[in-house]
Scaffold this motif. Structure first.
Motif, PDB file in Angstrom:
ATOM      1  N   GLN A 223      39.212  43.665  45.310  1.00  0.00           N
ATOM      2  CA  GLN A 223      39.004  43.143  46.659  1.00  0.00           C
ATOM      3  C   GLN A 223      38.003  41.987  46.711  1.00  0.00           C
ATOM      4  O   GLN A 223      37.427  41.716  47.763  1.00  0.00           O
ATOM      5  N   ARG A 224      37.796  41.334  45.603  1.00  0.00           N
ATOM      6  CA  ARG A 224      36.997  40.105  45.552  1.00  0.00           C
ATOM      7  C   ARG A 224      35.555  40.325  46.022  1.00  0.00           C
ATOM      8  O   ARG A 224      34.935  39.431  46.604  1.00  0.00           O
ATOM      9  N   ALA A 225      35.026  41.502  45.794  1.00  0.00           N
ATOM     10  CA  ALA A 225      33.611  41.734  46.084  1.00  0.00           C
ATOM     11  C   ALA A 225      32.757  40.961  45.090  1.00  0.00           C
ATOM     12  O   ALA A 225      33.148  40.763  43.934  1.00  0.00           O
ATOM     13  N   ARG A 226      31.594  40.540  45.530  1.00  0.00           N
ATOM     14  CA  ARG A 226      30.658  39.867  44.642  1.00  0.00           C
ATOM     15  C   ARG A 226      29.773  40.898  43.951  1.00  0.00           C
ATOM     16  O   ARG A 226      29.516  41.976  44.495  1.00  0.00           O
ATOM     17  N   PRO A 227      29.267  40.583  42.770  1.00  0.00           N
ATOM     18  CA  PRO A 227      28.385  41.534  42.087  1.00  0.00           C
ATOM     19  C   PRO A 227      27.199  41.963  42.932  1.00  0.00           C
ATOM     20  O   PRO A 227      26.723  43.101  42.793  1.00  0.00           O
TER      21      PRO A 227
END
Length: 302
Positions: A223-227
């Motif tokens: 889901q294209r979450a950022r670190p």
């Protein structure tokens, strides 16, 4: 892949059995595409009648502040399952977008804690969380209770090496096990003015912090979450080791479901940066003979 038969709308006799005769069902988005809404009832094909009946018993009685759960609907026979289908009351809400650093994280953390506080006292029959299905296989490997070797051959693609690296990083943790909902990612529905709703029960018997680690892994992989989203979970006990286990759980599940198909390469590409991120969070690894093997601590039911 979901069998074509499971994508067929519930037949008229099933609608009648659950009290919605004459209502035209509409397929609901999300999940595996097998859920249908007819009025205020959601119908899905039953996976395993004993398991579905046990899940319904749990959700029929589950109460507590800070969350909503759908109530199961009995068929005209009084059973929770009719002609291979189960039914639940529809609840308002929409799943969150976990891309970037979602503003829903504080609400998710709160509802997970509330839900698992309510589940904590419930005994779990061993058979319910040890069925031979992809999710329980992944869970058993992640907790050192199943030999992963037979799953890590060439059909597993690059996921095999990712799993091996993660298994080597496992260390014992000291957290109590309890009944958990292991798949919150798309199954928490948010609606203005109401507590979040938790649907589609996926029971396991593990620490209450594991579901949040699974959401983090899912968000990072798919889901294209950022670190930086992981910063939302700072302070969660044993977070890094739970992330390792959550990642193994998801990768093994992907292997079981996708091995030898093009989907295994897709999962490999999605998993590689997340595996690297999780392992980079850990302290230097010292030699250790095997993953922690923990005694089963289910409730007294059998």
């Amino acid at each position: 892949m979901v069998a074509a038969a499971r994508l067929v709308a519930p037949p008229t006799e099933v609608l009648a059995a659950f009290g919605v005769a004459g209502v035209v069902p509409a397929r609901l988005a999300g999940g595996q595409g097998t859920a249908w809404r007819a009025g205020d009832v959601v119908l899905k094909p039953a996976d395993s009648a004993p398991a579905d009946r046990w899940d319904a018993d749990v959700f029929a009685a589950l109460t507590g502040p800070g969350f909503r759960v759908p109530r199961p609907v009995r068929a005209a026979t009084g059973d929770w399952v009719a002609q291979g289908w189960k039914a639940w009351r529809w609840l308002a809400g929409a799943a969150a977008d976990w891309s970037g650093v979602s503003p829903r994280w504080p609400e998710l953390i709160a509802v997970s804690r509330a839900l698992h506080a309510a589940l904590a006292g419930l005994a779990v029959p061993r058979w319910r969380v040890t069925q031979e299905i992809p999710w329980t296989i992944g869970d058993q490997v992640a907790w050192g209770e199943r030999d992963p070797g037979p799953l890590l051959g060439p059909p597993a693609g690059q996921l095999a090496e990712q799993v091996r690296r993660l298994l080597a990083a496992l260390r014992p943790i000291d957290l109590p096990d309890q009944l958990i909902h292991a798949d919150l990612t798309g199954n928490v529905l948010f609606a203005d003015g109401m507590p979040p709703a938790v649907i589609d029960f996926s029971p396991l018997h593990r620490p209450a912090g594991l579901p949040l680690a699974v959401v983090a892994v899912d968000a990072l992989m798919w889901q294209r979450a950022r670190p930086e989203a992981l910063d939302q979970l700072v302070g969660q006990p044993e977070l890094d080791q739970l992330l390792v286990r959550a990642m193994i759980y998801r990768l093994i599940t992907s292997i079981v479901m996708r091995a030898g198909t093009p989907g295994i390469d897709t999962a490999g590409r999605a998993g590689q940066p997340v595996t690297d991120l999780i392992l980079a969070r850990l302290p230097p690894i010292t030699p250790w003979r095997s993953p922690a093997r923990r005694p089963w601590r289910c409730g007294p039911q059998r």
